[in-house]
Motif scaffolding. Structure first.
Motif, PDB file in Angstrom:
ATOM      1  N   THR A 188     -25.390  28.142 -11.847  1.00 21.44           N
ATOM      2  CA  THR A 188     -25.077  28.399 -10.442  1.00 21.44           C
ATOM      3  C   THR A 188     -25.773  29.647  -9.918  1.00 21.44           C
ATOM      4  OG1 THR A 188     -23.049  29.523 -11.152  1.00 21.44           O
ATOM      5  CG2 THR A 188     -22.852  27.220 -10.505  1.00 21.44           C
ATOM      6  N   GLU A 189     -25.952  30.653 -10.782  1.00 23.87           N
ATOM      7  CA  GLU A 189     -26.613  31.877 -10.331  1.00 23.87           C
ATOM      8  C   GLU A 189     -28.078  31.611  -9.982  1.00 23.87           C
ATOM      9  OE1 GLU A 189     -24.753  31.591 -12.971  1.00 23.87           O
ATOM     10  OE2 GLU A 189     -23.098  33.032 -12.761  1.00 23.87           O
ATOM     11  N   CYS A 190     -28.781  30.920 -10.869  1.00 22.09           N
ATOM     12  CA  CYS A 190     -30.201  30.630 -10.616  1.00 22.09           C
ATOM     13  C   CYS A 190     -30.370  29.693  -9.432  1.00 22.09           C
ATOM     14  CB  CYS A 190     -30.851  30.021 -11.863  1.00 22.09           C
ATOM     15  SG  CYS A 190     -31.062  31.205 -13.236  1.00 22.09           S
ATOM     16  N   TYR A 191     -29.490  28.717  -9.335  1.00 18.59           N
ATOM     17  CA  TYR A 191     -29.573  27.791  -8.200  1.00 18.59           C
ATOM     18  C   TYR A 191     -29.357  28.543  -6.891  1.00 18.59           C
ATOM     19  CZ  TYR A 191     -28.801  23.769  -5.185  1.00 18.59           C
ATOM     20  OH  TYR A 191     -28.899  22.846  -4.175  1.00 18.59           O
ATOM     21  N   SER A 192     -28.387  29.446  -6.899  1.00 17.13           N
ATOM     22  CA  SER A 192     -28.095  30.219  -5.691  1.00 17.13           C
ATOM     23  C   SER A 192     -29.278  31.078  -5.283  1.00 17.13           C
ATOM     24  CB  SER A 192     -26.857  31.095  -5.907  1.00 17.13           C
ATOM     25  OG  SER A 192     -25.726  30.297  -6.172  1.00 17.13           O
ATOM     26  N   ASP A 193     -29.890  31.725  -6.287  1.00 15.70           N
ATOM     27  CA  ASP A 193     -31.036  32.579  -5.984  1.00 15.70           C
ATOM     28  C   ASP A 193     -32.185  31.789  -5.372  1.00 15.70           C
ATOM     29  OD1 ASP A 193     -29.673  34.730  -6.959  1.00 15.70           O
ATOM     30  OD2 ASP A 193     -30.617  34.679  -8.948  1.00 15.70           O
ATOM     31  N   GLU A 194     -32.375  30.566  -5.843  1.00 18.32           N
ATOM     32  CA  GLU A 194     -33.527  29.782  -5.413  1.00 18.32           C
ATOM     33  C   GLU A 194     -33.260  28.928  -4.176  1.00 18.32           C
ATOM     34  OE1 GLU A 194     -36.646  29.657  -6.603  1.00 18.32           O
ATOM     35  OE2 GLU A 194     -36.234  31.270  -8.018  1.00 18.32           O
ATOM     36  N   TYR A 195     -32.078  28.318  -4.113  1.00 19.32           N
ATOM     37  CA  TYR A 195     -31.898  27.247  -3.136  1.00 19.32           C
ATOM     38  C   TYR A 195     -30.676  27.373  -2.221  1.00 19.32           C
ATOM     39  CZ  TYR A 195     -35.109  25.087  -6.469  1.00 19.32           C
ATOM     40  OH  TYR A 195     -36.155  24.829  -7.297  1.00 19.32           O
TER      41      TYR A 195
END
Length: 279
Positions: free
Chosen positions: A91-98
């Motif tokens: 969820t952290e990486c997804y949030s940062d990207e998208y």
């Protein structure tokens, strides 16, 4: 599972004292089961053997150790994750990207949390509230003013005009008369109650009247044609002593020449030009 009395359904070798796996009530030795039924891992492409944990998502399979974020490589086992272009992300990486940013607080709207969409912007559900009462707006009707959102009752309380006649809120349109707002349907002739919005009217004692009612109730009568004198659209009104005329009716009683702006003489009830009055 260990058996002492069955054979492998595929290779027919004895399973006595050996591990085996069941599929549709048939027993298979581990080697046959893996070669026939093991799913290939999306990450390492190796078969997920029967003694390994098979993690599945939307028809795809992973070893437990291969089920990890495509960006930071952290394990996703028993953790929330999101998919983007067939990649799995924490969820952290997804949030940062998208992920969208909340229009109100500018913080990320995390995957899995409820997101409100309004006028092309995204909001946290907890941020999408009435500016005045701070209650959640959800899917309720709302009105926007100066980039702030209001529930309808609060907007009406704070900003809406109230009709001078019926005192109710004017939600659209309206008419201004004597610096006061009116509903179009409330702005009527004080005499006959005919709607006046978009029509000619005359004010009398702060009340609006249609031309007909004003003529019947208040207009002076022309001394020549005896019709009411209504001064609309720049029409001229001639007044002399206690008599009035339409501009076009103020003519010499004998030769009919216009006396507007000219000197004239009176003889009894008649007005005459100088030439006819001197004859």
């Amino acid at each position: 599972t260990t058996s002492n009395h069955t054979d492998c359904h595929y290779c027919l070798q004895s399973l006595r004292g050996r591990k085996y796996a069941l599929r549709e009530e048939n027993a298979y030795c581990v080697t046959c089961y893996d070669s026939l039924f093991a799913n290939p891992c999306e990450e390492c492409k190796q078969p997920i053997e029967c003694d390994s944990k098979d993690l599945a998502y939307k028809g795809r399979h992973w070893h437990e150790g291969c089920f990890k974020c495509a960006k930071c490589s952290r394990s996703l086992v028993e953790k929330p994750f999101a998919a983007k272009d067939e990649l799995l992300l924490c969820t952290e990486c997804y949030s940062d990207e998208y992920s969208s940013k909340c229009f109100h607080c500018q913080k990320t709207i995390m995957p899995g949390s409820r997101k409100m969409e309004f006028k092309g912007s995204s909001w946290h559900e907890s941020c999408f509230v009435c500016q005045y009462c701070r209650q959640p707006l959800g899917t309720k009707p709302l009105i926007t003013k100066d980039n702030e959102n209001y529930c309808v009752p609060c907007f009406e309380k704070q900003f809406a005009h109230h009709c001078y006649s019926c005192k109710k809120v004017i939600t659209s349109g309206g008419v201004t008369y004597h610096d006061q707002p009116w509903h179009k349907e409330c702005f009527v002739c004080a005499g006959c109650k005919t709607p006046l919005s978009g029509q000619r009217f005359i004010s009398k004692d702060e009340y609006p009247y249609c031309v007909d009612c004003f003529s019947k109730l208040y207009a002076k009568k022309c001394a020549t044609c005896k019709k009411p004198i209504i001064a609309l659209g720049g029409a001229k009104l001639i007044s002399f002593e206690e008599r009035q005329w339409h501009g076009e009716c103020f003519n010499c009683a004998k030769c009919s020449v216009s006396l507007v702006g000219q000197g004239f003489l009176t003889r009894q009830d008649d007005v005459l030009c100088h030439e006819c009055g001197s004859a």
